[in-house]
Design a protein around this motif. Structure first.
Motif, PDB file in Angstrom:
ATOM      1  N   ALA A  71       0.830  -1.209   0.000  1.00  0.00           N
ATOM      2  CA  ALA A  71       0.000   0.000   0.000  1.00  0.00           C
ATOM      3  C   ALA A  71       0.862   1.256   0.000  1.00  0.00           C
ATOM      4  N   GLU A  72       1.918   1.247   0.819  1.00  0.00           N
ATOM      5  CA  GLU A  72       2.802   2.413   0.867  1.00  0.00           C
ATOM      6  C   GLU A  72       3.546   2.606  -0.455  1.00  0.00           C
ATOM      7  N   ALA A  73       3.951   1.499  -1.074  1.00  0.00           N
ATOM      8  CA  ALA A  73       4.682   1.601  -2.332  1.00  0.00           C
ATOM      9  C   ALA A  73       3.797   2.152  -3.441  1.00  0.00           C
ATOM     10  N   ILE A  74       2.539   1.750  -3.483  1.00  0.00           N
ATOM     11  CA  ILE A  74       1.629   2.252  -4.512  1.00  0.00           C
ATOM     12  C   ILE A  74       1.419   3.753  -4.343  1.00  0.00           C
ATOM     13  N   LYS A  75       1.280   4.190  -3.107  1.00  0.00           N
ATOM     14  CA  LYS A  75       1.143   5.634  -2.867  1.00  0.00           C
ATOM     15  C   LYS A  75       2.383   6.382  -3.356  1.00  0.00           C
ATOM     16  N   GLU A  76       3.539   5.797  -3.091  1.00  0.00           N
ATOM     17  CA  GLU A  76       4.805   6.449  -3.460  1.00  0.00           C
ATOM     18  C   GLU A  76       5.031   6.425  -4.960  1.00  0.00           C
ATOM     19  N   GLY A  77       4.581   5.345  -5.633  1.00  0.00           N
ATOM     20  CA  GLY A  77       4.907   5.157  -7.029  1.00  0.00           C
ATOM     21  C   GLY A  77       3.883   5.681  -8.006  1.00  0.00           C
ATOM     22  N   VAL A  78       2.861   6.386  -7.511  1.00  0.00           N
ATOM     23  CA  VAL A  78       1.833   6.898  -8.419  1.00  0.00           C
ATOM     24  C   VAL A  78       2.449   7.815  -9.472  1.00  0.00           C
ATOM     25  N   ARG A  79       3.484   8.551  -9.107  1.00  0.00           N
ATOM     26  CA  ARG A  79       4.228   9.353 -10.097  1.00  0.00           C
ATOM     27  C   ARG A  79       5.178   8.427 -10.835  1.00  0.00           C
ATOM     28  N   ASP A  96       7.339   9.096 -13.243  1.00  0.00           N
ATOM     29  CA  ASP A  96       8.420   9.736 -13.985  1.00  0.00           C
ATOM     30  C   ASP A  96       9.741   8.978 -13.881  1.00  0.00           C
ATOM     31  N   THR A  97       9.814   8.005 -12.977  1.00  0.00           N
ATOM     32  CA  THR A  97      11.038   7.202 -12.869  1.00  0.00           C
ATOM     33  C   THR A  97      11.257   6.362 -14.120  1.00  0.00           C
ATOM     34  N   PHE A  98      10.209   6.150 -14.935  1.00  0.00           N
ATOM     35  CA  PHE A  98      10.335   5.346 -16.148  1.00  0.00           C
ATOM     36  C   PHE A  98      11.020   6.106 -17.288  1.00  0.00           C
ATOM     37  N   LYS A  99      11.019   7.414 -17.215  1.00  0.00           N
ATOM     38  CA  LYS A  99      11.587   8.208 -18.299  1.00  0.00           C
ATOM     39  C   LYS A  99      13.097   7.953 -18.395  1.00  0.00           C
ATOM     40  N   ALA A 134       2.669   1.229 -10.629  1.00  0.00           N
ATOM     41  CA  ALA A 134       3.214   2.014  -9.524  1.00  0.00           C
ATOM     42  C   ALA A 134       4.206   1.190  -8.710  1.00  0.00           C
ATOM     43  N   LEU A 135       3.889  -0.072  -8.471  1.00  0.00           N
ATOM     44  CA  LEU A 135       4.816  -0.953  -7.757  1.00  0.00           C
ATOM     45  C   LEU A 135       6.115  -1.128  -8.542  1.00  0.00           C
ATOM     46  N   LEU A 136       5.989  -1.294  -9.853  1.00  0.00           N
ATOM     47  CA  LEU A 136       7.181  -1.442 -10.687  1.00  0.00           C
ATOM     48  C   LEU A 136       8.061  -0.206 -10.583  1.00  0.00           C
ATOM     49  N   ALA A 137       7.450   0.966 -10.578  1.00  0.00           N
ATOM     50  CA  ALA A 137       8.219   2.214 -10.471  1.00  0.00           C
ATOM     51  C   ALA A 137       9.017   2.257  -9.178  1.00  0.00           C
ATOM     52  N   VAL A 138       8.401   1.854  -8.076  1.00  0.00           N
ATOM     53  CA  VAL A 138       9.082   1.882  -6.779  1.00  0.00           C
ATOM     54  C   VAL A 138      10.198   0.843  -6.734  1.00  0.00           C
ATOM     55  N   GLU A 139       9.916  -0.356  -7.205  1.00  0.00           N
ATOM     56  CA  GLU A 139      10.902  -1.428  -7.079  1.00  0.00           C
ATOM     57  C   GLU A 139      12.116  -1.210  -7.981  1.00  0.00           C
ATOM     58  N   LEU A 140      11.941  -0.482  -9.070  1.00  0.00           N
ATOM     59  CA  LEU A 140      13.080  -0.206  -9.950  1.00  0.00           C
ATOM     60  C   LEU A 140      13.880   1.017  -9.498  1.00  0.00           C
ATOM     61  N   SER A 141      13.282   1.860  -8.676  1.00  0.00           N
ATOM     62  CA  SER A 141      13.955   3.097  -8.280  1.00  0.00           C
ATOM     63  C   SER A 141      14.549   3.031  -6.879  1.00  0.00           C
ATOM     64  N   THR A 142      14.390   1.902  -6.206  1.00  0.00           N
ATOM     65  CA  THR A 142      14.965   1.741  -4.869  1.00  0.00           C
ATOM     66  C   THR A 142      15.900   0.536  -4.864  1.00  0.00           C
ATOM     67  N   PHE A 198       9.598 -12.980  -3.215  1.00  0.00           N
ATOM     68  CA  PHE A 198       8.191 -12.859  -3.559  1.00  0.00           C
ATOM     69  C   PHE A 198       7.327 -12.404  -2.380  1.00  0.00           C
ATOM     70  N   THR A 199       7.973 -12.075  -1.260  1.00  0.00           N
ATOM     71  CA  THR A 199       7.219 -11.542  -0.119  1.00  0.00           C
ATOM     72  C   THR A 199       7.141 -10.020  -0.159  1.00  0.00           C
ATOM     73  N   ARG A 200       7.863  -9.391  -1.079  1.00  0.00           N
ATOM     74  CA  ARG A 200       7.881  -7.929  -1.150  1.00  0.00           C
ATOM     75  C   ARG A 200       6.624  -7.409  -1.832  1.00  0.00           C
ATOM     76  N   HIS A 201       6.028  -6.394  -1.240  1.00  0.00           N
ATOM     77  CA  HIS A 201       4.928  -5.662  -1.875  1.00  0.00           C
ATOM     78  C   HIS A 201       3.831  -6.602  -2.383  1.00  0.00           C
ATOM     79  N   GLY A 202       3.389  -7.492  -1.515  1.00  0.00           N
ATOM     80  CA  GLY A 202       2.386  -8.473  -1.922  1.00  0.00           C
ATOM     81  C   GLY A 202       1.008  -7.861  -2.146  1.00  0.00           C
ATOM     82  N   PHE A 203       0.565  -7.855  -3.400  1.00  0.00           N
ATOM     83  CA  PHE A 203      -0.793  -7.421  -3.745  1.00  0.00           C
ATOM     84  C   PHE A 203      -1.558  -8.704  -4.070  1.00  0.00           C
ATOM     85  N   HIS A 204      -1.990  -9.389  -3.033  1.00  0.00           N
ATOM     86  CA  HIS A 204      -2.447 -10.773  -3.169  1.00  0.00           C
ATOM     87  C   HIS A 204      -3.956 -10.943  -3.264  1.00  0.00           C
ATOM     88  N   GLY A 205      -4.694  -9.869  -3.164  1.00  0.00           N
ATOM     89  CA  GLY A 205      -6.140  -9.974  -3.269  1.00  0.00           C
ATOM     90  C   GLY A 205      -6.784 -10.764  -2.147  1.00  0.00           C
TER      91      GLY A 205
END
Length: 357
Positions: free
Chosen positions: A12-20, A22-25, A301-309, A321-328
């Motif tokens: 949840a925290e990562a999605i909030k952080e990764g909404v921007r 611009d790290t993909f540019k 958004a998760l991809l943005a955070v995981e690639l920039s940290t 596979f325990t990181r940033h679990g969006f498991h439904g």
């Protein structure tokens, strides 16, 4: 979503952080299975990334992708036959020949992928977003691994930074956080009376003893989530991708591999029993099936955070596979999904769950 237990707190925290995004540019992304509904093709192009898209030959789909790319700040690279310019202004002409058969043209695709890596101006991420029914799933996964190894060799030879991205499946065995395992027990204790009466098989397992990572601050739990419905070919294909992700992590590559929840994608809904069972998920809290558009944005958004940290130090590669679990809800649900599948199907058929209900 976090409050409803459909994702872990770090997710949840990562999605909030990764909404921007611009790290993909300035980055190049090679997407194997670029047509995936949950893949990041469109968010990446919108964010100004360079995207090398690998998918089968489907002219109508390619025309839609090309026309979409032209409205974005991104750059789209396509595998096309020799003599055809991928930036040709005739969209229909390019779409008619774009794409490749990952099984029949593996060597040519491997050479193309390696060329994309060598010619990139910045960091490169190779993402695998493939699915096929039956044994074809194993074969396309093996072919995708050939492309992955070609990219890794090209990156090493040209001193390029290469990371990998996957969306692992939850319906195989995998390590889950201790907090999720504890929530399984708590949810079993407060399950509705009718679920207790049905005697569904519990998914709860004791922690491993003497396993890699057992000396960590918290115990190691394995979620045994194999699905008879999905079958052995599906399980093998998913584990092949997990193995490559873990190997890449141990070799020093950044790897983005958050678990993704059940979604109402075409590959799920084309099987009537699965589509109906998804309509019954809401009766088994905290399970939830997500719409593809919403889920795609969250996963980007998760991809943005995981690639920039920086990659964290993990107790073992299995903990990747325990990181940033969006498991439904699967990690915190106390019962095995196979044991509730018949009930979910009946409930979904008789009275489909609606969020407003």
């Amino acid at each position: 979503l976090g409050a409803r237990s459909t994702m872990e707190a770090d997710c949840a925290e990562a999605i909030k952080e990764g909404v921007r995004l611009d790290t993909f540019k300035g980055r190049t992304f090679i997407l194997i299975g670029a047509g995936s509904e949950l893949g990041p093709l469109r968010p990446l192009l919108l964010a100004g990334a360079t995207v090398a898209a690998v998918a089968t030959r489907k002219p109508q789909r390619w025309a839609e992708i090309i026309e979409f790319a032209q409205t974005t700040a991104g750059t789209l690279l396509l595998p096309v036959p020799s003599g055809v310019a991928s930036d040709c202004p005739d969209v229909a002409a390019v779409a008619a020949v774009a794409g490749a058969d990952i099984l029949a043209e593996t060597p040519a695709l491997a050479a193309w992928v390696a060329g994309v890596v060598r010619s990139s101006a910045g960091p490169v991420t190779l993402g695998t977003y493939l699915y096929a029914d039956g044994e074809a799933n194993v074969r396309i996964t093996a072919a995708a691994d050939v492309l992955t190894q070609a990219a890794m060799r090209a990156a090493a030879a040209s001193r390029r930074e290469l990371s990998l991205a996957y969306l692992p499946s939850q319906t195989v065995a995998h390590v889950i956080p201790a907090a999720a395992a504890e929530a399984q027990r708590a949810n079993a204790a407060k399950a509705p009376w009718w679920q207790s009466m049905m005697r569904y098989r519990l998914a709860i397992r004791p922690p491993l003893s003497g396993a890699a990572g057992s000396a960590a601050a918290e115990p190691t739990y394995v979620h045994d989530a194999y699905s008879m419905t999905q079958g052995p070919n599906y399980a093998l294909a998913q584990h092949m991708r997990q193995w490559r992700a873990m190997l890449a992590y141990t070799e020093g590559h950044a790897v983005s591999a958050p678990m993704a929840p059940a979604a109402r994608t075409a590959s799920m809904l084309h099987v009537h029993t699965v589509a109906t069972a998804l309509d019954g998920f809401g009766y088994f809290r905290p399970l939830e099936a997500f719409e593809p558009d919403c889920l795609r944005a969250c996963l980007a958004a998760l991809l943005a955070v995981e690639l920039s940290t920086p990659m964290p130090a993990l107790p073992s590669p299995f903990h990747l596979f325990t990181r940033h679990g969006f498991h439904g809800g699967f990690w915190r649900f106390p019962y095995s999904c196979d044991s509730i599948s018949s009930s979910a199907y009946v409930l979904g058929m008789v009275r489909p769950w609606r969020k407003e209900a």
